[in-house]
Design a protein around this motif. Sequence first.
Motif, PDB file in Angstrom:
ATOM      1  N   ARG A  97      48.939  58.598  22.312  1.00  0.00           N
ATOM      2  CA  ARG A  97      49.662  59.636  23.035  1.00  0.00           C
ATOM      3  C   ARG A  97      50.340  59.055  24.277  1.00  0.00           C
ATOM      4  O   ARG A  97      49.981  58.000  24.764  1.00  0.00           O
ATOM      5  CB  ARG A  97      48.723  60.774  23.442  1.00  0.00           C
ATOM      6  N   ASN A  98      51.312  59.785  24.777  1.00  0.00           N
ATOM      7  CA  ASN A  98      52.079  59.350  25.941  1.00  0.00           C
ATOM      8  C   ASN A  98      51.154  59.154  27.135  1.00  0.00           C
ATOM      9  O   ASN A  98      50.448  60.072  27.526  1.00  0.00           O
ATOM     10  CB  ASN A  98      53.134  60.422  26.281  1.00  0.00           C
ATOM     11  N   PRO A  99      51.118  57.962  27.711  1.00  0.00           N
ATOM     12  CA  PRO A  99      50.219  57.726  28.833  1.00  0.00           C
ATOM     13  C   PRO A  99      50.616  58.493  30.085  1.00  0.00           C
ATOM     14  O   PRO A  99      49.857  58.557  31.035  1.00  0.00           O
ATOM     15  CB  PRO A  99      50.336  56.210  29.064  1.00  0.00           C
ATOM     16  N   ASN A 100      51.808  59.067  30.090  1.00  0.00           N
ATOM     17  CA  ASN A 100      52.249  59.809  31.269  1.00  0.00           C
ATOM     18  C   ASN A 100      52.066  61.317  31.116  1.00  0.00           C
ATOM     19  O   ASN A 100      52.674  62.108  31.824  1.00  0.00           O
ATOM     20  CB  ASN A 100      53.724  59.505  31.547  1.00  0.00           C
ATOM     21  N   SER A 101      51.243  61.728  30.150  1.00  0.00           N
ATOM     22  CA  SER A 101      51.082  63.154  29.894  1.00  0.00           C
ATOM     23  C   SER A 101      50.014  63.795  30.754  1.00  0.00           C
ATOM     24  O   SER A 101      49.726  64.963  30.611  1.00  0.00           O
ATOM     25  CB  SER A 101      50.744  63.378  28.419  1.00  0.00           C
ATOM     26  N   GLY A 102      49.407  63.021  31.645  1.00  0.00           N
ATOM     27  CA  GLY A 102      48.448  63.631  32.568  1.00  0.00           C
ATOM     28  C   GLY A 102      47.289  62.724  32.882  1.00  0.00           C
ATOM     29  O   GLY A 102      46.659  62.197  31.986  1.00  0.00           O
ATOM     30  N   GLY A 103      47.018  62.516  34.177  1.00  0.00           N
ATOM     31  CA  GLY A 103      45.829  61.809  34.623  1.00  0.00           C
ATOM     32  C   GLY A 103      45.955  60.311  34.696  1.00  0.00           C
ATOM     33  O   GLY A 103      45.799  59.618  33.713  1.00  0.00           O
TER      34      GLY A 103
ATOM     35  N   SER B 204      44.506  47.765  21.805  1.00  0.00           N
ATOM     36  CA  SER B 204      43.614  47.028  22.702  1.00  0.00           C
ATOM     37  C   SER B 204      44.094  45.617  23.026  1.00  0.00           C
ATOM     38  O   SER B 204      43.669  45.026  24.003  1.00  0.00           O
ATOM     39  CB  SER B 204      42.222  46.925  22.068  1.00  0.00           C
ATOM     40  N   PHE B 205      44.983  45.047  22.179  1.00  0.00           N
ATOM     41  CA  PHE B 205      45.420  43.661  22.305  1.00  0.00           C
ATOM     42  C   PHE B 205      44.240  42.690  22.154  1.00  0.00           C
ATOM     43  O   PHE B 205      44.277  41.573  22.665  1.00  0.00           O
ATOM     44  CB  PHE B 205      46.141  43.407  23.631  1.00  0.00           C
TER      45      PHE B 205
ATOM     46  N   TRP C 138      46.095  50.887  26.312  1.00  0.00           N
ATOM     47  CA  TRP C 138      46.770  49.601  26.125  1.00  0.00           C
ATOM     48  C   TRP C 138      46.012  48.515  26.876  1.00  0.00           C
ATOM     49  O   TRP C 138      45.729  48.619  28.052  1.00  0.00           O
ATOM     50  CB  TRP C 138      48.205  49.669  26.653  1.00  0.00           C
ATOM     51  N   GLY C 139      45.701  47.419  26.167  1.00  0.00           N
ATOM     52  CA  GLY C 139      45.030  46.292  26.789  1.00  0.00           C
ATOM     53  C   GLY C 139      43.576  46.530  27.077  1.00  0.00           C
ATOM     54  O   GLY C 139      42.936  45.741  27.761  1.00  0.00           O
ATOM     55  N   ARG C 140      43.002  47.636  26.571  1.00  0.00           N
ATOM     56  CA  ARG C 140      41.596  47.923  26.820  1.00  0.00           C
ATOM     57  C   ARG C 140      40.803  47.769  25.536  1.00  0.00           C
ATOM     58  O   ARG C 140      41.349  47.558  24.474  1.00  0.00           O
ATOM     59  CB  ARG C 140      41.426  49.331  27.385  1.00  0.00           C
ATOM     60  N   GLY C 141      39.469  47.882  25.668  1.00  0.00           N
ATOM     61  CA  GLY C 141      38.624  47.667  24.510  1.00  0.00           C
ATOM     62  C   GLY C 141      38.262  46.207  24.407  1.00  0.00           C
ATOM     63  O   GLY C 141      38.446  45.426  25.344  1.00  0.00           O
TER      64      GLY C 141
ATOM     65  N   THR D  83      54.137  50.668  30.725  1.00  0.00           N
ATOM     66  CA  THR D  83      52.782  51.203  30.834  1.00  0.00           C
ATOM     67  C   THR D  83      51.725  50.119  30.694  1.00  0.00           C
ATOM     68  O   THR D  83      50.574  50.319  31.048  1.00  0.00           O
ATOM     69  CB  THR D  83      52.546  52.301  29.780  1.00  0.00           C
ATOM     70  N   TYR D  84      52.116  48.938  30.168  1.00  0.00           N
ATOM     71  CA  TYR D  84      51.179  47.824  30.065  1.00  0.00           C
ATOM     72  C   TYR D  84      51.967  46.533  29.883  1.00  0.00           C
ATOM     73  O   TYR D  84      52.987  46.510  29.189  1.00  0.00           O
ATOM     74  CB  TYR D  84      50.205  48.014  28.896  1.00  0.00           C
ATOM     75  N   THR D  85      51.502  45.459  30.510  1.00  0.00           N
ATOM     76  CA  THR D  85      52.092  44.127  30.348  1.00  0.00           C
ATOM     77  C   THR D  85      51.017  43.165  29.871  1.00  0.00           C
ATOM     78  O   THR D  85      49.987  43.008  30.530  1.00  0.00           O
ATOM     79  CB  THR D  85      52.700  43.607  31.661  1.00  0.00           C
TER      80      THR D  85
END
Length: 432
Positions: free
Chosen positions: A75-81, A387-388, A92-95, A347-349
Amino acid sequence: MDFEADGRFGNKRVHNRLGPAPGAASSSSSTKVCIHWRAGRCNRFPCPFLHSELPEAATTKRPNQRDGPGGHVWRNPNSGGGGRGGGGFNKWGRGPGGADGGVRHKVPDRPCKFFLAGDCTYGEKCRYPHTYCMSNSITLLTPLQGHEKVVTGIALPTGSDKLYSGSKDGTVRLWDCQTGQCAGVLPVGGEVGCMISEGPWLFVGIPDAVKVWNMQTQAEMNLTGPTGQVYALAIGNELLFAATQDGRILAWRFSTVTNCFEPAASLTGHQLAVVSLIVGGMRLYSGSMDKTIRVWDLATLQCIQTLSDHTNVVMSLLCWDQFLLSCSLDQTIKVWAATESGNLEVTYTHKEENGALALTGMPDAQSKPVLVCSLNDNTVRLYDLPSFSDRGRIFSKQEIRAIQTGPGGLFFTGDGTGELKVWQWIIDASQT
């Protein structure tokens, strides 16, 4: 495609030794992981060292850390919080292996460099793996040899039993998907800069022109207008787009009246050569040597945004779900998402140690999304998305400039020596 598999390269021997029984006394050797097992070449049985990763490493992974309660987060990372540009939670980049300190998969060891160069004299006695791939998720089916220079385009038309490859040697080769043999060679009159297929059409970008073949009727056309090499091609809103060396993007529309492609538009704005194109939704995205990405509205053919976050050539673009991914010689892969205003922001690099050349995305054997990215150190990286986390690497004698997906878990790579390789995703027991 029915390429016959010869089995995986290398000579891995894995013994079922998971360490001492619970409560048993442990020596210094029995608590260490065998370095030869990690490299896939231990031939001692019984081996005094562990043939498995230490259980302590696995216990640091949080439940559902990678997939979350509802699977991958798209989902769009800018949709809240939280997050940049208006906020939004994203993974993105997590996990595992991501930026949040989760468990990082062990980066595969590099294979024998002399084997990659074709001149290792140790053979099976070599202490380093003889393989083009360090991953439990893919296998090499067959190499396809014939081109004399770098492969710059690969196309597998839907329903066709032929694989097409274009090269800077000035030819397009046809490969029989049943036998893996070259079924024909088409001289195109110049270095191939790119190649795509759409329906019955095959499009090939060369200096100052785009070659067009209808593979059903055998009709051939020559679209003029480009100045210099055509580096990228894309199809969208019934238009053919060509990225040119002089910084323009030319568009043609097929006319059923004249039964040919007619000039429709010339998109200007980039200051240097355009080297990458992708269509997503009603947007055309272009990457350039001027270090920018331009976003074009397909309905009006007007530029609606210029993205300037990269610091070097934008080599490749990929649309996946509502995200845009870009890679550059600045050693980064960037993930872009739309804000509430509709503009794209990073949103992630993801940082690499080398410049990135080409991107593609595909599902693995378990239908999980994977990013495939070639770098200018002669390798290809495989990453779980979002997660990359590392899924392995492909190694080559020279840079891999062309990557193309196919049906049934197949994908294809073409390198600087002119060699194509056919790969297939397989079930990775460690991921089940």
